[in-house]
Design a protein around this motif. Structure first.
Motif, mmCIF file in Angstrom:
data_model
loop_
_atom_site.group_PDB
_atom_site.id
_atom_site.type_symbol
_atom_site.label_atom_id
_atom_site.label_comp_id
_atom_site.label_asym_id
_atom_site.label_seq_id
_atom_site.Cartn_x
_atom_site.Cartn_y
_atom_site.Cartn_z
ATOM 1 N N LEU A 88 0.817 -1.213 0.000
ATOM 2 C CA LEU A 88 0.000 0.000 0.000
ATOM 3 C C LEU A 88 0.853 1.267 0.000
ATOM 4 C CD1 LEU A 88 -2.878 -0.934 2.479
ATOM 5 C CD2 LEU A 88 -2.613 -1.461 0.067
ATOM 6 N N VAL A 89 0.428 2.238 -0.790
ATOM 7 C CA VAL A 89 1.027 3.580 -0.761
ATOM 8 C C VAL A 89 -0.111 4.591 -0.607
ATOM 9 C CG1 VAL A 89 3.141 3.121 -2.089
ATOM 10 C CG2 VAL A 89 1.012 3.606 -3.300
ATOM 11 N N LYS A 90 0.200 5.729 0.011
ATOM 12 C CA LYS A 90 -0.876 6.680 0.369
ATOM 13 C C LYS A 90 -1.567 7.288 -0.843
ATOM 14 C CE LYS A 90 0.691 8.319 4.883
ATOM 15 N NZ LYS A 90 2.173 8.248 4.845
ATOM 16 N N ASN A 91 -0.811 7.461 -1.936
ATOM 17 C CA ASN A 91 -1.400 8.170 -3.074
ATOM 18 C C ASN A 91 -2.106 7.261 -4.084
ATOM 19 O OD1 ASN A 91 1.227 7.305 -3.456
ATOM 20 N ND2 ASN A 91 1.808 9.005 -4.794
ATOM 21 N N ILE A 92 -2.199 5.963 -3.764
ATOM 22 C CA ILE A 92 -3.030 5.082 -4.588
ATOM 23 C C ILE A 92 -4.037 4.430 -3.655
ATOM 24 C CG2 ILE A 92 -3.100 3.052 -6.081
ATOM 25 C CD1 ILE A 92 -0.240 3.788 -6.930
ATOM 26 N N ARG A 93 -5.301 4.778 -3.850
ATOM 27 C CA ARG A 93 -6.327 4.304 -2.927
ATOM 28 C C ARG A 93 -6.968 3.054 -3.462
ATOM 29 N NH1 ARG A 93 -7.798 9.385 -0.089
ATOM 30 N NH2 ARG A 93 -6.670 10.839 -1.407
ATOM 31 N N PRO A 94 -7.219 2.075 -2.563
ATOM 32 C CA PRO A 94 -7.972 0.905 -2.997
ATOM 33 C C PRO A 94 -9.374 1.329 -3.430
ATOM 34 C CG PRO A 94 -7.310 0.694 -0.669
ATOM 35 C CD PRO A 94 -6.846 2.026 -1.141
ATOM 36 N N VAL A 95 -9.950 0.587 -4.349
ATOM 37 C CA VAL A 95 -11.310 0.870 -4.817
ATOM 38 C C VAL A 95 -12.288 0.837 -3.631
ATOM 39 C CG1 VAL A 95 -13.159 -0.026 -6.265
ATOM 40 C CG2 VAL A 95 -10.805 -0.048 -7.104
ATOM 41 N N VAL A 96 -12.037 -0.080 -2.679
ATOM 42 C CA VAL A 96 -12.910 -0.182 -1.505
ATOM 43 C C VAL A 96 -12.377 0.781 -0.434
ATOM 44 C CG1 VAL A 96 -13.853 -1.733 0.252
ATOM 45 C CG2 VAL A 96 -13.396 -2.579 -2.069
ATOM 46 N N ALA A 97 -13.186 1.809 -0.147
ATOM 47 C CA ALA A 97 -12.699 2.923 0.666
ATOM 48 C C ALA A 97 -12.364 2.525 2.100
ATOM 49 C CB ALA A 97 -13.725 4.047 0.660
ATOM 50 N N THR A 98 -13.032 1.471 2.628
ATOM 51 C CA THR A 98 -12.783 1.101 4.029
ATOM 52 C C THR A 98 -11.464 0.350 4.220
ATOM 53 O OG1 THR A 98 -14.066 -0.900 3.650
ATOM 54 C CG2 THR A 98 -15.206 0.936 4.724
ATOM 55 N N TRP A 99 -10.891 -0.185 3.164
ATOM 56 C CA TRP A 99 -9.665 -0.988 3.305
ATOM 57 C C TRP A 99 -8.481 -0.088 3.645
ATOM 58 C CZ3 TRP A 99 -9.978 -4.667 -1.599
ATOM 59 C CH2 TRP A 99 -11.062 -5.527 -1.419
ATOM 60 N N LYS A 100 -8.016 -0.190 4.885
ATOM 61 C CA LYS A 100 -6.894 0.630 5.331
ATOM 62 C C LYS A 100 -5.603 -0.176 5.371
ATOM 63 C CE LYS A 100 -9.537 4.204 6.719
ATOM 64 N NZ LYS A 100 -10.421 4.123 5.522
ATOM 65 N N ARG A 101 -5.741 -1.466 5.628
ATOM 66 C CA ARG A 101 -4.569 -2.331 5.747
ATOM 67 C C ARG A 101 -4.659 -3.440 4.705
ATOM 68 N NH1 ARG A 101 -4.469 -4.436 11.444
ATOM 69 N NH2 ARG A 101 -6.702 -4.011 11.437
ATOM 70 N N PRO A 102 -3.529 -4.056 4.392
ATOM 71 C CA PRO A 102 -3.565 -5.082 3.344
ATOM 72 C C PRO A 102 -4.437 -6.281 3.740
ATOM 73 C CG PRO A 102 -1.286 -4.577 3.990
ATOM 74 C CD PRO A 102 -2.176 -3.840 4.934
ATOM 75 N N ILE A 103 -5.181 -6.787 2.799
ATOM 76 C CA ILE A 103 -5.846 -8.079 2.974
ATOM 77 C C ILE A 103 -4.938 -9.112 2.317
ATOM 78 C CG2 ILE A 103 -7.853 -9.488 2.381
ATOM 79 C CD1 ILE A 103 -9.426 -6.758 2.271
ATOM 80 N N HIS A 104 -4.443 -10.025 3.137
ATOM 81 C CA HIS A 104 -3.563 -11.076 2.618
ATOM 82 C C HIS A 104 -4.456 -12.233 2.196
ATOM 83 C CE1 HIS A 104 0.049 -9.424 4.922
ATOM 84 N NE2 HIS A 104 -0.968 -8.716 5.361
ATOM 85 N N ILE A 105 -4.063 -12.933 1.171
ATOM 86 C CA ILE A 105 -4.877 -14.064 0.748
ATOM 87 C C ILE A 105 -4.004 -15.311 0.670
ATOM 88 C CG2 ILE A 105 -4.699 -13.897 -1.773
ATOM 89 C CD1 ILE A 105 -7.874 -13.940 -1.649
ATOM 90 N N GLY A 106 -4.543 -16.405 1.199
ATOM 91 C CA GLY A 106 -3.840 -17.689 1.137
ATOM 92 C C GLY A 106 -4.719 -18.650 0.375
ATOM 93 N N ARG A 107 -4.208 -19.134 -0.746
ATOM 94 C CA ARG A 107 -5.034 -19.997 -1.590
ATOM 95 C C ARG A 107 -4.576 -21.445 -1.505
ATOM 96 N NH1 ARG A 107 -5.033 -19.958 -8.238
ATOM 97 N NH2 ARG A 107 -6.050 -21.989 -8.443
ATOM 98 N N HIS A 108 -5.525 -22.322 -1.156
ATOM 99 C CA HIS A 108 -5.227 -23.750 -1.183
ATOM 100 C C HIS A 108 -4.986 -24.139 -2.639
ATOM 101 C CE1 HIS A 108 -6.658 -28.115 -0.344
ATOM 102 N NE2 HIS A 108 -5.367 -27.989 -0.144
ATOM 103 N N ALA A 109 -3.889 -24.797 -2.918
ATOM 104 C CA ALA A 109 -3.563 -25.044 -4.323
ATOM 105 C C ALA A 109 -3.646 -26.525 -4.677
ATOM 106 C CB ALA A 109 -2.184 -24.473 -4.645
#
Ligand code: NAP
Ligand code: MG
Length: 405
Positions: free
Chosen positions: A114-135
């Motif tokens: 995350l960088v301050k000058n690029i905002r996620p499309v979802v305004a409430t997301w302040k911290r990274p959402i990490h994803i773990g995919r079962h492969a």
């Protein structure tokens, strides 16, 4: 320049292809080697070397990760028919990522940078959402039949010990249709759970997991049971001590809650959910070049990589002598992720601190308005924003880093 920082044990380096190979070299030369006294166990996973060694080099690299525990990988070409012609390959070699993943038995975790000058499309997301995919398993290793005439479809399990088969009627077909058979293994689900809990504890974040266990009361419920068993038996204490938790809910509830959350959790996903949701997250957070990706093996091996490919289109421009503006952030974070893990395993905090400084220098550079073309399209408009070329971007990061030393 002062003393270089000593990295105690070797890092396994896997070189790659095309534009990322070029950036990888620049990152090493400009941001790492001047500051680090580092032993590198080098493997060239560029397509030519894989072809020349009948892909032995990929296997050797995976074995080296098992030996040294930490690897960093550049993006590589997974050959398709066109690449076989382009490179005159002996055969259409497997994806090196799949080969390595298979050997290390790992789970891939991804998180946005995350960088301050690029905002996620979802305004409430302040911290990274990490994803773990079962492969493993589910629809990716299925059997399917097209039903073209009336008949009975049954699920039959024939025990190898000769005891009575177990049968269930799926459907008595009176018309045409389709059927699908999927499976999973307790062992694979357990190793997925272990990898998720290991990663979340390492990052100090909660684990969220969702399945459709109300509808799928045996299959999806088994995922919930194994995660619960694993958590209660091996992780609860450590999680409580770290002030983090494990939270299970229905998959649709998980999706709804994720959209309204502030982020900052690991979202463990079944194979298909992870496939779909990781692309949703990447696009909602901005750019493929702003994602970290790490393969965590339950045996304690870590392989850091970029989640994007070799950026072929930019490479052809580069070959044609045109200027490129390709983003090296994910490649840099592959190195810093590996170095932080190396420093942590070796007990050398100076290495960890230095890797964090590089990451800060990248973020400072982008937040200061100096960025590659992919980011300029996404950033909040600002007169100070400036598009730089591939090499200048890395040079600017070097300058920011120098300012912090
Ligand atoms: P790609 O390399 O991820 O690039 C797709 C597009 O995404 C690029 O054309 C570019 O868009 C944008 N992009 C990706 N990374 C970027 C970066 N660092 N900076 C700026 N823009 C970036 O996917 P691909 O072109 O489909 O695949 C090329 C090769 O990569 C294939 O041979 C594939 O096998 C391989 N691959 C390897 C890995 C891996 O090793 N991890 C993963 C995926 C694919 P614009 O053209 O719009 O600028
Ligand atoms: Mg996908």
């Amino acid at each position: 320049m002062g003393e270089r920082i000593r990295v105690e044990k070797p890092v396994v380096e896997m070189d790659g292809d095309e534009m990322t190979r070029i950036m990888w070299q620049m990152v090493k030369e400009k941001l790492l080697l001047p500051y680090l006294d580092m032993k590198i166990d080098y493997y060239d996973l560029g397509l030519e070397m894989r072809d020349r060694t009948d892909d032995q080099v990929t296997i050797d690299a995976a074995r080296a990760i098992m030996k040294h525990k930490v690897g960093v990988k550049c993006a590589t070409i997974t050959p398709n028919a066109a690449r076989v012609g382009e490179y005159g390959l002996k055969k259409q070699w497997n994806s090196p990522n799949a080969t390595i993943r298979g050997m290390l038995d790992g789970t891939v975790f991804r998180a946005p940078i995350l960088v301050k000058n690029i905002r996620p499309v979802v305004a409430t997301w302040k911290r990274p959402i990490h994803i773990g995919r079962h492969a493993y398993g589910d629809v990716y290793e299925n059997e399917e039949i097209r039903v073209t005439r009336p008949g009975i479809v049954e699920l039959v399990f024939t025990p190898a010990d000769g005891s009575e088969p177990v049968r269930r009627v799926i459907r008595e077909f009176k018309e045409t249709g389709i059927i699908q058979g999927v499976h999973n293994l307790d062992r694979s689900i357990r190793s997925f759970a272990t990898a998720c809990f290991t990663y979340a504890l390492d990052q100090g974040i909660d684990v969220w997991f969702g399945t459709k266990d109300t509808v799928s009361q045996t299959y999806d419920a088994r995922f919930r049971e194994i995660f619960e068993e694993e958590y209660e038996a091996n992780w609860k204490g450590a999680f409580e001590e770290a002030g983090i938790e494990y939270f299970f809910t229905l998959i649709d509830d998980a999706v709804a809650r994720i959209m309204k959350s502030e982020g900052g959790m690991l979202w463990a996903c079944k194979n298909y959910d992870g496939d779909v949701m990781s692309d949703m997250l990447a696009s909602a957070y901005g750019s493929l070049a702003m994602m970290t990706s790490v393969l965590v093996s339950p045996k304690g091996y870590f392989e850091y990589e970029a989640s994007h490919g070799t950026v072929q289109k930019h490479y052809y421009k580069h070959l044609a002598g045109e200027e490129t503006s390709t983003n090296s952030t994910a490649l840099i974070f592959a190195w810093t992720g590996g170095l932080k893990k190396r420093g942590e395993l070796d007990g050398t905090p100076a290495v960890v601190t230095f890797a964090q400084k590089i990451e800060e220098a990248v973020i400072k550079t982008i937040e200061g308005g100096i960025m590659t073309g992919d980011l300029l399209r996404l950033a909040d408009p600002d007169p100070k924003n400036r598009k730089v070329n591939t090499e200048d971007f890395i040079d600017q990061i070097r300058e920011a880093l120098e300012g912090m030393m």
